[in-house]
Design a protein around this motif. Structure first.
Motif, short mmCIF file in Angstrom:
data_model
loop_
_atom_site.label_atom_id
_atom_site.label_comp_id
_atom_site.label_asym_id
_atom_site.label_seq_id
_atom_site.Cartn_x
_atom_site.Cartn_y
_atom_site.Cartn_z
N VAL A 240 49.43 91.03 93.86
CA VAL A 240 49.74 90.05 94.90
C VAL A 240 51.09 90.32 95.57
O VAL A 240 51.24 90.13 96.78
CB VAL A 240 49.67 88.61 94.35
CG1 VAL A 240 48.22 88.18 94.21
CG2 VAL A 240 50.40 88.47 93.03
N ASP A 241 52.09 90.75 94.81
CA ASP A 241 53.38 91.09 95.43
C ASP A 241 53.21 92.24 96.41
O ASP A 241 53.72 92.21 97.53
CB ASP A 241 54.41 91.45 94.36
CG ASP A 241 54.84 90.24 93.54
OD1 ASP A 241 55.52 89.36 94.08
OD2 ASP A 241 54.47 90.18 92.35
N GLU A 242 52.50 93.25 95.98
CA GLU A 242 52.24 94.41 96.83
C GLU A 242 51.47 94.00 98.08
O GLU A 242 51.77 94.45 99.19
CB GLU A 242 51.43 95.44 96.04
CG GLU A 242 50.97 96.65 96.82
CD GLU A 242 50.03 97.51 95.98
OE1 GLU A 242 50.52 98.47 95.37
OE2 GLU A 242 48.82 97.20 95.93
N ALA A 243 50.47 93.13 97.92
CA ALA A 243 49.65 92.71 99.05
C ALA A 243 50.47 91.96 100.10
O ALA A 243 50.33 92.19 101.31
CB ALA A 243 48.50 91.84 98.56
N LEU A 244 51.35 91.07 99.66
CA LEU A 244 52.15 90.32 100.61
C LEU A 244 53.18 91.21 101.29
O LEU A 244 53.49 91.04 102.48
CB LEU A 244 52.82 89.14 99.92
CG LEU A 244 51.87 87.98 99.60
CD1 LEU A 244 52.53 86.97 98.70
CD2 LEU A 244 51.36 87.33 100.88
N GLU A 245 53.72 92.19 100.58
CA GLU A 245 54.63 93.15 101.21
C GLU A 245 53.87 93.99 102.23
O GLU A 245 54.40 94.29 103.33
CB GLU A 245 55.27 94.05 100.16
CG GLU A 245 56.24 95.08 100.71
CD GLU A 245 57.39 94.46 101.49
OE1 GLU A 245 57.84 95.08 102.49
OE2 GLU A 245 57.86 93.36 101.11
N LEU A 246 52.64 94.36 101.91
CA LEU A 246 51.82 95.13 102.85
C LEU A 246 51.51 94.30 104.09
O LEU A 246 51.56 94.81 105.23
CB LEU A 246 50.54 95.57 102.15
CG LEU A 246 49.58 96.47 102.93
CD1 LEU A 246 50.28 97.72 103.45
CD2 LEU A 246 48.40 96.86 102.04
N LEU A 247 51.18 93.01 103.90
CA LEU A 247 50.91 92.14 105.05
C LEU A 247 52.14 92.06 105.95
O LEU A 247 52.03 92.13 107.18
CB LEU A 247 50.51 90.76 104.55
CG LEU A 247 50.27 89.69 105.62
CD1 LEU A 247 49.14 90.09 106.54
CD2 LEU A 247 50.01 88.33 104.98
N LYS A 248 53.33 91.93 105.35
CA LYS A 248 54.54 91.88 106.15
C LYS A 248 54.75 93.17 106.93
O LYS A 248 55.10 93.15 108.12
CB LYS A 248 55.76 91.62 105.25
CG LYS A 248 57.07 91.54 106.02
CD LYS A 248 58.24 91.20 105.11
CE LYS A 248 59.53 91.06 105.89
NZ LYS A 248 60.68 90.71 105.03
N GLN A 249 54.50 94.31 106.28
CA GLN A 249 54.68 95.59 106.96
C GLN A 249 53.66 95.75 108.08
O GLN A 249 53.99 96.25 109.16
CB GLN A 249 54.57 96.74 105.97
CG GLN A 249 54.97 98.09 106.56
CD GLN A 249 56.40 98.10 107.05
OE1 GLN A 249 57.32 97.77 106.31
NE2 GLN A 249 56.61 98.46 108.32
N GLU A 250 52.42 95.32 107.84
CA GLU A 250 51.41 95.39 108.90
C GLU A 250 51.82 94.56 110.11
O GLU A 250 51.65 94.98 111.26
CB GLU A 250 50.05 94.91 108.37
CG GLU A 250 49.37 95.86 107.40
CD GLU A 250 48.05 95.32 106.89
OE1 GLU A 250 47.29 96.09 106.30
OE2 GLU A 250 47.77 94.11 107.08
N LEU A 251 52.36 93.37 109.87
CA LEU A 251 52.79 92.52 110.98
C LEU A 251 53.97 93.14 111.71
O LEU A 251 54.00 93.17 112.95
CB LEU A 251 53.15 91.13 110.46
CG LEU A 251 53.72 90.16 111.50
CD1 LEU A 251 52.75 89.94 112.66
CD2 LEU A 251 54.08 88.82 110.85
N ARG A 252 54.94 93.65 110.96
CA ARG A 252 56.10 94.28 111.61
C ARG A 252 55.66 95.47 112.45
O ARG A 252 56.14 95.65 113.59
CB ARG A 252 57.12 94.71 110.56
CG ARG A 252 57.86 93.54 109.92
CD ARG A 252 58.69 93.98 108.73
NE ARG A 252 59.68 94.98 109.09
CZ ARG A 252 60.43 95.63 108.21
NH1 ARG A 252 60.29 95.39 106.91
NH2 ARG A 252 61.32 96.51 108.60
N ASP A 253 54.80 96.31 111.92
CA ASP A 253 54.31 97.46 112.68
C ASP A 253 53.60 97.02 113.95
O ASP A 253 53.82 97.58 115.04
CB ASP A 253 53.37 98.30 111.83
CG ASP A 253 54.07 99.07 110.72
OD1 ASP A 253 55.32 99.10 110.70
OD2 ASP A 253 53.37 99.65 109.86
#
Length: 340
Positions: free
Chosen positions: A306-319
């Protein structure tokens, strides 16, 4: 290898019992709305701006008087200990680390007080017979920042996967905020939920609720107006992830008319079908204040990511924001959008 938020579903399916996978993945009826949610998101087009001079997009926002790192909340989802022994606690801790609110389900498999102790939380309230005020008071006492009352479940939709699987909760998983002993979810809903809730009931709750009140399950802009008139601080445009009335419109298609009806007067959140940071950007461009993310985070919970998933979601939004030329969410709301 996980490269997108959507990748967690296949990983979760490989480790979960098939009936638990179906309980999470399934919708109601023929799952027309479940599929429509994704098709509608895929049909939204954005027109990016260029030469914006952005080195680091700002994803932060204010929702219900608080500042958050992302325009995202963890959607209320029942019985998370079906997917991991720590269930709601693990996902709530990840939400706290990511700087986003966690919405506690009435039907959580961990008591709401334990969850609120580890994460900034809102409490999702189902209208149960004779227990609404008691649950609300517990949420307020536990420090929850808002009550999110769900209004689209007078009865449970016919979820055919669960019926065909004869799905039942295992003995060690149940609604820990209630005293009920539950195995068959549909029968419990029929017995415990009050089907005849009205606008008068919402106004009655508003008078007694000392914290922000959000109404979840709105699709018609006329209902959004009524919610604001009843004193709601926010609405969630949602078709319950395709799990209630099958054949209704996609939440993202309902968003624009709701924003036009009430967008200046309350927070408008979008739920159902969000699967990526790009989806978050699309929702913001169409007028949402933020989104609720559900199933992808349950799939990540099943594989302890879950930590990895939320970090990935943040990176997807930033990109997505940087590629669209958006320095912040205000810029995202100015993006031109359409459908092919």
């Amino acid at each position: 290898m996980v490269e997108s938020l959507a990748d967690y579903e296949a990983l979760a399916e490989s480790v979960l019992p098939s009936d638990v996978y179906d309980f999470v993945a399934g919708g109601s009826g023929s799952e027309l709305t479940l599929r429509r949610n994704r098709a509608a998101f895929d049909g939204v087009t954005l027109t990016p701006r260029v030469l914006a001079g952005i080195s680091e997009p700002d994803t932060s926002c204010r929702l219900l008087g608080e500042r958050w790192e992302l325009p995202v909340a963890v959607a209320p989802m029942a019985y998370q200990r079906l997917l991991h022994p720590e269930g709601e606690l693990l996902l709530a801790q990840a939400a706290a680390a990511a700087g986003i609110p966690y919405v506690i389900s009435t039907l959580s498999s961990v008591p709401l007080e334990k969850i609120a102790a580890v994460a900034p939380s809102w409490f999702q309230l189902y209208w149960l017979k004779d227990r609404v005020i008691g649950l609300m008071e517990r949420a307020v006492e536990a420090g929850c920042g808002a009550v999110v009352v769900t209004v689209d479940v007078p009865i449970m939709g016919r979820r055919l996967r669960d019926l065909r699987n004869s799905f039942a909760l295992p003995p060690d998983v149940g609604p820990e905020n209630l005293v009920d002993k539950v195995t068959e979810v549909r029968a419990h809903t029929a017995a415990a939920f009050e089907p005849a809730v009205s606008w008068d009931d919402l106004e009655w709750l508003r008078e007694r609720c000392p914290i922000p009140l959000v109404v979840k399950g709105i699709l018609d802009p006329r209902d959004a107006r009524r919610a604001v008139e009843a004193g709601a601080d926010g609405v969630v445009v949602s078709n319950h992830g395709g799990r209630q009335l099958d054949g209704v419109l996609a939440s993202i298609d309902a968003l624009g008319p709701v924003v036009d009806a009430v967008g200046k007067e309350c927070v408008v959140l979008l739920d159902s079908g969000v699967r990526s940071g790009l989806d978050v950007l699309k929702a913001i461009a169409l007028g949402a204040s933020g989104v609720l993310v559900g199933r992808p985070l349950l799939w990540a919970l099943a594989v302890e990511a879950v930590d990895e998933a939320l970090e990935l979601l943040k990176q997807e939004l930033r990109d997505a924001m940087q590629l669209a030329g958006c320095a912040d969410l205000a810029g995202a709301r100015e993006l031109s959008h359409g459908r092919p």
